[in-house]
Design a protein around this motif. Structure first.
Motif, PDB file in Angstrom:
ATOM      1  N   GLY A  91      20.932  81.164  15.558  1.00 17.15           N
ATOM      2  CA  GLY A  91      19.926  80.511  16.381  1.00 17.15           C
ATOM      3  C   GLY A  91      20.351  80.391  17.829  1.00 17.15           C
ATOM      4  N   LEU A  92      21.330  81.191  18.227  1.00 20.75           N
ATOM      5  CA  LEU A  92      21.807  81.125  19.610  1.00 20.75           C
ATOM      6  C   LEU A  92      21.268  82.248  20.491  1.00 20.75           C
ATOM      7  N   GLY A  93      20.777  83.329  19.899  1.00 22.32           N
ATOM      8  CA  GLY A  93      20.363  84.493  20.670  1.00 22.32           C
ATOM      9  C   GLY A  93      19.345  84.183  21.749  1.00 22.32           C
ATOM     10  N   LEU A  94      18.230  83.563  21.390  1.00 20.02           N
ATOM     11  CA  LEU A  94      17.195  83.274  22.376  1.00 20.02           C
ATOM     12  C   LEU A  94      17.594  82.132  23.302  1.00 20.02           C
ATOM     13  N   ALA A  95      18.422  81.216  22.822  1.00 19.08           N
ATOM     14  CA  ALA A  95      18.933  80.157  23.702  1.00 19.08           C
ATOM     15  C   ALA A  95      19.805  80.769  24.795  1.00 19.08           C
ATOM     16  N   ILE A  96      20.610  81.745  24.432  1.00 22.26           N
ATOM     17  CA  ILE A  96      21.458  82.448  25.405  1.00 22.26           C
ATOM     18  C   ILE A  96      20.590  83.228  26.384  1.00 22.26           C
ATOM     19  N   VAL A  97      19.583  83.928  25.868  1.00 19.06           N
ATOM     20  CA  VAL A  97      18.656  84.669  26.725  1.00 19.06           C
ATOM     21  C   VAL A  97      18.029  83.720  27.748  1.00 19.06           C
ATOM     22  N   HIS A  98      17.527  82.610  27.274  1.00 20.05           N
ATOM     23  CA  HIS A  98      16.869  81.616  28.131  1.00 20.05           C
ATOM     24  C   HIS A  98      17.812  81.121  29.220  1.00 20.05           C
ATOM     25  N   ARG A  99      19.027  80.770  28.830  1.00 22.02           N
ATOM     26  CA  ARG A  99      20.010  80.246  29.790  1.00 22.02           C
ATOM     27  C   ARG A  99      20.330  81.286  30.867  1.00 22.02           C
ATOM     28  N   ILE A 100      20.582  82.518  30.455  1.00 19.73           N
ATOM     29  CA  ILE A 100      20.941  83.570  31.407  1.00 19.73           C
ATOM     30  C   ILE A 100      19.786  83.836  32.376  1.00 19.73           C
ATOM     31  N   VAL A 101      18.575  83.930  31.860  1.00 17.30           N
ATOM     32  CA  VAL A 101      17.422  84.196  32.721  1.00 17.30           C
ATOM     33  C   VAL A 101      17.266  83.078  33.752  1.00 17.30           C
ATOM     34  N   LEU A 102      17.368  81.827  33.314  1.00 16.91           N
ATOM     35  CA  LEU A 102      17.254  80.704  34.253  1.00 16.91           C
ATOM     36  C   LEU A 102      18.382  80.714  35.277  1.00 16.91           C
ATOM     37  N   GLU A 103      19.599  81.013  34.834  1.00 21.83           N
ATOM     38  CA  GLU A 103      20.732  81.055  35.757  1.00 21.83           C
ATOM     39  C   GLU A 103      20.588  82.154  36.807  1.00 21.83           C
TER      40      GLU A 103
END
Length: 142
Positions: A91-103
C-alpha cells in the motif's frame, strides 16, 4: 528534477495499471499511445498520453487502465500510506507516487472510468516553472 524519483512515479503507475488491467489472451497487454480523450475499451489495455500545456507551462500525463476500477468509497484513500485492497503489496506505491509528484511541484488526480478502469492524471511543471508552495501530504490520521 530528480530523474530517479520521477522514474519511480511512472514505474509504480505502470505496474499498478498492468496489475489492474484484465489479461488479454496469453497474459499479454497492449500499451497503445493514444490521445487524451480515448478511454480503454478492449481487454488488457493500458493507455498513456502526455500533452504539453504551453500557457500553463506544465505537462499533463494520463495513465489509464480498463481493470475493475477503484471502489467509490476508496477513491479518497488511494494515496494514503499502507492503504491497499490488493492481496499482495504494502500500500505504499501510490503514496510514494503522490509524495514525489508533490515534492516536484506537481499534482496528481485519480478518476474512475465510465464503466471500468481508472485514470491517473499528473500535472507536472516544466523545468523553468517555479515550484508551487509545499503541499501537505495526507496521512492516515489526517
Amino acid at each position: 528534477l530528480d530523474r530517479d524519483q520521477m522514474k519511480r512515479v511512472f514505474v509504480n503507475l505502470f505496474e499498478n495499471a498492468v496489475e489492474a488491467a484484465p489479461q488479454a489472451g496469453g497474459g499479454n497487454l497492449a500499451l497503445p499511445l493514444v490521445g487524451l480523450e480515448t478511454t480503454p475499451a478492449a481487454a488488457g489495455q493500458i493507455f498513456i498520453s502526455a500533452v504539453y500545456d504551453v500557457p500553463a507551462q506544465q505537462v499533463r500525463v494520463k495513465v489509464a487502465d480498463n481493470g475493475h476500477g477503484i471502489a467509490p468509497e476508496d477513491m479518497d484513500k488511494v494515496f494514503l500510506p499502507h492503504f491497499s485492497r490488493k492481496k499482495r503489496g504494502s500500500g505504499l506505491g501510490l503514496a510514494i507516487v503522490h509524495r514525489i509528484v508533490l515534492e516536484h511541484g506537481g499534482q496528481i488526480f485519480v478518476t474512475p472510468g465510465q464503466s471500468t478502469g481508472t485514470t491517473f492524471t499528473l500535472l507536472l511543471r516544466t523545468l523553468n516553472t517555479p515550484l508551487n508552495p509545499p503541499h501537505k501530504i495526507p496521512t492516515q490520521s489526517g
